[in-house]
Write a protein that holds these residues in place. Structure first.
Motif, PDB file in Angstrom:
ATOM      1  N   SER A 226       0.913  -1.204   0.023  1.00  0.00           N
ATOM      2  CA  SER A 226      -0.106  -0.003  -0.056  1.00  0.00           C
ATOM      3  C   SER A 226       0.974   1.098  -0.044  1.00  0.00           C
ATOM      4  CB  SER A 226      -0.950  -0.215   1.281  1.00  0.00           C
ATOM      5  OG  SER A 226       0.126   0.223   2.213  1.00  0.00           O
ATOM      6  N   ASP A 227       0.082   2.466  -0.397  1.00  0.00           N
ATOM      7  CA  ASP A 227       0.979   3.781  -0.329  1.00  0.00           C
ATOM      8  C   ASP A 227       1.119   4.205   1.264  1.00  0.00           C
ATOM      9  OD1 ASP A 227       0.591   3.804  -3.139  1.00  0.00           O
ATOM     10  OD2 ASP A 227      -1.144   5.192  -3.050  1.00  0.00           O
ATOM     11  N   ASP A 228       0.832   3.450   2.239  1.00  0.00           N
ATOM     12  CA  ASP A 228       1.160   3.627   3.460  1.00  0.00           C
ATOM     13  C   ASP A 228       2.705   3.207   3.627  1.00  0.00           C
ATOM     14  OD1 ASP A 228      -1.399   4.489   4.420  1.00  0.00           O
ATOM     15  OD2 ASP A 228      -1.770   2.732   5.139  1.00  0.00           O
ATOM     16  N   ALA A 229       3.257   2.377   2.919  1.00  0.00           N
ATOM     17  CA  ALA A 229       4.692   2.162   2.841  1.00  0.00           C
ATOM     18  C   ALA A 229       5.503   2.847   1.869  1.00  0.00           C
ATOM     19  CB  ALA A 229       4.723   0.573   2.758  1.00  0.00           C
ATOM     20  N   SER A 230       4.990   3.983   1.356  1.00  0.00           N
ATOM     21  CA  SER A 230       5.596   4.819   0.260  1.00  0.00           C
ATOM     22  C   SER A 230       7.194   4.989   0.362  1.00  0.00           C
ATOM     23  CB  SER A 230       4.838   5.914  -0.110  1.00  0.00           C
ATOM     24  OG  SER A 230       4.820   6.782   1.035  1.00  0.00           O
TER      25      SER A 230
END
Ligand code: NAD
Length: 260
Positions: A226-230
């Motif tokens: 996910s983008d939470d781990a960008s």
């Protein structure tokens, strides 16, 4: 719906960690291509319905992996997430391990990761980026007694993940490895866990005193996808109930308590 409009390939998606990840990514909006040797993957795709498909794939066969990537692009229009998760284990100390067994473990647990990345990265570039997740293992971060080929393959997956991360940061592709401790899946429960006492002994060395549920590994995979781990790339993340946090030294508290 973190993965609305995203397309994921999950190898070993018919069972265990892979199947839990298929369900979670699909539930959060992704279109999912399940790749596995086992036809159970077809039943899972059918159960999930729209946005799910199955491609019978031997990940150790580069032509089959190329066909998997092509089928995914044909079916869903591209690839955003590649989760290299298929794997096998094999016991045997070096002098006793058959060369075919060594080659089989290296082929499925290591070579296959390279084949899939090699085929999928050009497709990710076309989309402007992507995410690679590799299931390594706690056994890729340290050695286990008698786990020769598996230790070698999973250790190599950890370092290959770092190589992928730095080479493809400029492509906006992130690559991370997950290093699970023992997980309640058929790779363990159908095989070695039948040996009396094994599960108890194993649980004793995990500080949390239990195996993981496959969903607990899938949750980390989805975070990484996910983008939470960008800003997270090149990491090997232990998901192991504290197993790798332990030096291996004895529990002195128990010894002190017994002495008093
Ligand atoms: P599992 O046996 O439930 O799932 C493995 C899947 O990989 C199966 O569906 C199997 O059919 C598939 N597979 C095996 N060889 C294949 C091949 N050549 N081509 C395509 N698919 C193939 O086990 P799991 O625990 O979910 O394993 C998933 C990954 O997690 C593996 O890489 C394993 O090494 C790793 N892992 C598992 C544990 C654990 O304790 N269960 C711990 C650390 C790492």
């Amino acid at each position: 719906m973190r993965f609305h409009g995203k397309v994921a390939i999950i190898t070993g998606g018919a069972s265990g960690i892979g199947a839990a990840s298929v369900r979670r990514l699909h539930a959060e909006g992704a279109s999912v291509m399940i790749a596995d040797l086992s036809d159970t993957g077809a039943a899972l795709a059918q159960e999930l319905g729209e946005r799910a498909a199955f491609q019978a794939t031997d990940v150790a066969d580069p032509a089959a992996v190329k066909a998997l990537v092509a089928a995914t692009v044909a079916r869903f229009g591209g690839i955003d997430i590649l989760y290299n998760n298929a794997g096998i284990g094999c016991f045997g100390e070096t002098p006793d391990l058959a060369i075919e067994d060594w080659r089989r473990v290296i082929a499925i647990d290591l070579d296959a990761v390279f084949y899939a990345c090699r085929a999928a990265i050009p497709e990710m570039r076309k989309r402007g980026g992507g995410v690679i997740i590799n299931t390594a293992s706690a056994s890729g971060l340290a050695g286990d007694y008698g786990f020769t080929a598996y230790n070698a393959a999973k250790g190599a997956v950890v370092n290959y993940t770092r190589s992928l991360a730095i080479d493809h940061a400029r492509d906006n592709i992130r690559a991370n490895a997950i290093c699970p401790g023992p997980v309640d899946t058929p790779i363990l429960t159908d095989g070695i866990m039948q040996v009396p006492g094994l599960r108890d002994a194993w649980e004793q060395v995990v500080p949390m005193k239990r195996f993981a549920r496959p969903e607990e590994i899938a949750a980390v995979a989805c975070f990484l996808a996910s983008d939470d781990a960008s800003y997270l790339t090149g990491a090997a993340i232990p998901v192991d109930g504290g197993l790798g946090a332990h030096t291996g030294q004895p529990d002195l508290r128990a010894i002190f308590a017994a002495a008093n």
